[in-house]
Design an enzyme around this catalytic site. Structure first.
Site, mmCIF file in Angstrom:
data_model
loop_
_atom_site.group_PDB
_atom_site.id
_atom_site.type_symbol
_atom_site.label_atom_id
_atom_site.label_comp_id
_atom_site.label_asym_id
_atom_site.label_seq_id
_atom_site.Cartn_x
_atom_site.Cartn_y
_atom_site.Cartn_z
ATOM 1 N N HIS A 105 0.807 -1.225 0.000
ATOM 2 C CA HIS A 105 0.000 0.000 0.000
ATOM 3 C C HIS A 105 0.840 1.276 0.000
ATOM 4 O O HIS A 105 0.473 2.265 0.641
ATOM 5 C CB HIS A 105 -0.944 -0.003 1.189
ATOM 6 C CG HIS A 105 -2.072 -0.989 1.095
ATOM 7 N ND1 HIS A 105 -2.532 -1.482 -0.104
ATOM 8 C CD2 HIS A 105 -2.827 -1.584 2.073
ATOM 9 C CE1 HIS A 105 -3.519 -2.330 0.128
ATOM 10 N NE2 HIS A 105 -3.718 -2.419 1.427
ATOM 11 N N HIS A 179 -9.839 2.405 0.148
ATOM 12 C CA HIS A 179 -9.725 1.288 1.094
ATOM 13 C C HIS A 179 -10.738 1.391 2.228
ATOM 14 O O HIS A 179 -10.398 1.168 3.398
ATOM 15 C CB HIS A 179 -8.309 1.219 1.662
ATOM 16 C CG HIS A 179 -7.900 -0.143 2.143
ATOM 17 N ND1 HIS A 179 -8.436 -0.723 3.267
ATOM 18 C CD2 HIS A 179 -7.003 -1.028 1.649
ATOM 19 C CE1 HIS A 179 -7.884 -1.910 3.456
ATOM 20 N NE2 HIS A 179 -7.008 -2.122 2.481
ATOM 21 N N GLU A 314 -11.954 -3.413 -3.094
ATOM 22 C CA GLU A 314 -11.007 -2.430 -3.604
ATOM 23 C C GLU A 314 -10.801 -2.624 -5.105
ATOM 24 O O GLU A 314 -10.269 -3.640 -5.540
ATOM 25 C CB GLU A 314 -9.662 -2.568 -2.882
ATOM 26 C CG GLU A 314 -9.754 -2.579 -1.372
ATOM 27 C CD GLU A 314 -8.532 -3.213 -0.741
ATOM 28 O OE1 GLU A 314 -7.408 -2.928 -1.186
ATOM 29 O OE2 GLU A 314 -8.704 -4.026 0.193
#
Length: 349
Positions: A105, A179, A314
């Site tokens: 991420h 997210h 996502e």
């Protein structure tokens, strides 16, 4: 209607502001400039009662140390990159291995930990907020100066329209996503396993023990990953399946059918009647059943979040794409603008 207000001063002295987008019936969302994060999203059930369906925190400062990426925009690269490195145009780049040995991420100080510039905007679909972030060459190991925008628009028919753009002055991987964790019974409800989920995908990406895709495309037929017909999230989540064991539940990317802006998934809570339908033009959808949520830090309204009390859907490119050349190309190059749209639409049935 867009309302801006001061939210909080962080321990380092930076001010955080929030924006409220709301339709005439009171449904809407609140976002903040830290992480371009969705703080709350309220929609009605079949009785007309509003509830917040996004997990998160009461304090902006809590998001700085949040290990779960609640509600944030992820970048530069959502999901995992194997070994925290990739090769591009004859050069190898080492990234921040914030989930050793891999990168996750965007690194320790990814886009979710930055304060974005923001301004209210009006579109033909509704009012919104436009967030902009400049990421310098070398940021978390990534090459190129990258400008990213994310625009949230809330429509009168209760659709959250998210538009992403990106421009760079040097080739760089780029894979933004949103997210948020969803529980259509209300944030803090104890489980999402009774929610009914449908995913428009014939294939998913199996993973190795470190949750990096193996490179294979597996048929969902006759597996716990078959959501082509709606079924409860919890129906097969504890099935004796090696892939489910690796993630202690679902933490896998689905290769969506079709191309262009199309329906990717639908999530339905039978108790409240709330339904969320996801449309995207991205090739993948990461299904994460919040397998590792814990009661620290404490969630909004002093509620403890527990594993499997929400689900993340996502929209994104495939994980580890810079190292897997047969996956869709994620390299953004100078002179080529990236543009992508995802829609989360809410109604009741």
């Amino acid at each position: 209607m867009v309302r801006k207000q001061f939210f909080e001063t962080l321990p380092d002295g930076r001010d955080v502001h929030s924006w409220r987008l709301e339709s005439a019936d009171g449904a809407g969302l609140t976002v903040m400039d830290l992480g371009a994060t969705i703080l709350s999203l309220e929609v009605a059930d079949r009785r007309g009662e509003l509830a917040d369906v996004v997990l998160g925190y009461d304090s902006a400062a809590t998001y700085l140390s949040d290990p779960y990426y609640h509600g944030a925009v992820i970048g530069r690269f959502a999901n995992r990159i194997a070994g925290a490195r990739f090769a591009l145009d004859g050069r190898t780049y080492d990234l921040d291995a914030n989930q050793p040995p891999n990168a996750l991420h965007g690194g320790h100080e990814g886009f979710d930990k930055r304060i974005w510039s923001a301004e209210a905007c009006t579109t033909s679909e509704g009012d919104g907020v436009l967030f902009t972030l400049d990421s310098a060459d070398g940021d978390e190991g990534y090459p190129g100066n990258l400008r990213t925008t994310v625009r949230y628009v809330w429509t009168e028919d209760n659709r959250l329209v998210i538009d992403y753009t990106g421009e760079t002055d040097a080739p760089t991987p780029f894979n933004p996503t949103q997210h948020s964790y969803w529980n259509l019974a209300g944030a803090g409800a104890p489980s999402v396993l009774d929610h009914v989920l449908e995913i428009y995908a014939d294939h998913y990406l199996p993973v190795a023990p470190d949750l990096i895709p193996t490179g294979a495309w597996a048929d969902v037929a006759s597996t716990p990953f078959d959501f082509r017909k709606p079924k409860p999230v919890g129906r097969d989540i504890d099935a004796p399946d090696a892939q489910l064991a690796l993630g202690q539940g679902y933490d896998h990317c689905f290769a969506l059918n079709g191309a262009g802006l199309r329906k990717a998934a639908a999530l339905f809570d039978p108790a409240s009647g709330r339904r969320m339908t996801v449309h995207t033009d991205m090739p993948g959808l990461q299904l994460f059943s919040a397998n590792f949520l814990g009661d620290k830090p404490m969630g909004k309204h002093r509620k403890n979040y527990v594993p499997r009390s929400a689900v993340a859907l996502e929209t994104q490119f495939f994980p580890d794409s810079p190292n897997q050349r047969h996956f869709p190309d994620t390299i953004l190059r100078p002179g080529r603008s990236f543009a992508s749209r995802t829609i989360y639409a809410f109604d009741c049935v």
